[in-house]
Design a protein around this motif. Structure first.
Motif, short mmCIF file in Angstrom:
data_model
loop_
_atom_site.label_atom_id
_atom_site.label_comp_id
_atom_site.label_asym_id
_atom_site.label_seq_id
_atom_site.Cartn_x
_atom_site.Cartn_y
_atom_site.Cartn_z
N THR A 1 24.20 10.95 19.83
CA THR A 1 24.72 10.92 21.19
C THR A 1 25.56 12.27 21.48
O THR A 1 26.59 12.63 20.85
CB THR A 1 25.62 9.60 21.51
N ALA B 1 14.79 8.70 24.41
CA ALA B 1 15.96 8.38 25.18
C ALA B 1 15.77 6.89 26.07
O ALA B 1 14.81 6.73 26.27
CB ALA B 1 16.42 9.61 26.17
N GLY C 1 22.63 11.42 12.13
CA GLY C 1 22.75 11.34 13.61
C GLY C 1 24.42 10.97 13.68
O GLY C 1 25.11 10.59 12.87
N SER D 1 27.81 11.22 17.02
CA SER D 1 28.33 11.44 18.38
C SER D 1 28.79 13.06 18.42
O SER D 1 29.55 13.31 17.22
CB SER D 1 29.27 10.74 18.58
N THR E 1 20.56 13.48 24.13
CA THR E 1 20.92 12.05 23.53
C THR E 1 19.69 11.31 23.61
O THR E 1 18.86 11.17 24.41
CB THR E 1 21.76 11.48 24.86
N ALA E 2 19.58 10.92 22.30
CA ALA E 2 18.21 10.04 22.02
C ALA E 2 18.38 9.73 20.65
O ALA E 2 19.22 9.86 19.83
CB ALA E 2 17.12 11.06 22.39
N ARG E 3 17.41 8.61 20.33
CA ARG E 3 17.06 8.28 19.14
C ARG E 3 15.98 9.09 18.53
O ARG E 3 14.80 9.35 19.17
CB ARG E 3 16.65 6.83 18.98
N TYR E 4 16.34 9.90 17.38
CA TYR E 4 15.45 10.73 16.51
C TYR E 4 14.86 10.21 15.72
O TYR E 4 15.65 9.44 14.79
CB TYR E 4 16.18 11.95 16.26
N TYR E 5 13.43 10.52 15.56
CA TYR E 5 12.58 9.93 14.64
C TYR E 5 11.79 10.77 13.60
O TYR E 5 11.31 11.91 14.38
CB TYR E 5 11.54 8.87 15.17
N ARG F 1 11.94 12.13 19.64
CA ARG F 1 12.88 11.47 20.31
C ARG F 1 12.65 10.58 21.13
O ARG F 1 11.78 10.69 21.97
CB ARG F 1 14.23 12.67 20.43
N THR G 1 17.42 7.59 13.87
CA THR G 1 18.92 8.04 13.94
C THR G 1 19.27 8.43 15.29
O THR G 1 18.76 9.13 15.73
CB THR G 1 19.38 9.06 12.77
N GLN G 2 20.45 7.71 15.58
CA GLN G 2 21.01 7.97 17.10
C GLN G 2 21.58 9.35 16.98
O GLN G 2 22.87 9.42 16.25
CB GLN G 2 21.71 6.83 17.59
#
Length: 125
Positions: free
Chosen positions: A122, A40, A9, A11, A91-95, A38, A119-120
């Motif tokens: 952005t 957000a 992850g 930016s 944009t989100a945290r991905y699992y 994910r 993992t983030q």
């Protein structure tokens, strides 16, 4: 016990690309559904892409079709998510998630049993 560890992850600017990885261990079944979800801030968790580790069949959410690609390296026990043409809505945290299955096709249901920490991602516009 299946363990999942995500990485990759970060930016990125809108229109850019990222590749997420999920290192998996503890498999005891020949067929698993593995997926990326994910979440957000302020939104419900949603499925992004799924793959059957035995058949290789993939499944995507409409919002990412044509932009994201899920793949696996069975020799490395690693799941990937190649993301391109990213936009702010990604944009989100991905699992990374996994569950055993007896079917050849995987979706986002039923509930996945094993989850990574996430993992983030952005995306800035």
């Amino acid at each position: 016990q299946v363990q999942l560890v995500e990485s990759g992850g970060g930016s990125v600017q809108a229109g850019g690309s990222l590749r997420l990885s999920c290192s998996a261990s503890g498999y005891s079944a020949s067929h698993y559904c593995m997926a990326w979800f994910r979440q957000a801030p302020g939104k419900e968790r949603e499925g992004v892409a799924a793959i059957n580790t035995g058949s290789g069949t993939t499944y995507y959410a409409d919002s990412v079709k044509g932009r994201f690609t899920i793949s696996q390296d069975n020799a490395k026990n690693t799941l990937y998510l190649q993301m391109s043409s990213l936009n702010a809505e990604d944009t989100a945290r991905y699992y990374c998630a996994a569950r055993s299955t007896s079917f050849l096709v995987c979706g986002f249901q039923p509930t996945y049993k094993y989850w990574g920490q996430g993992t983030q991602v952005t995306v800035s516009s």
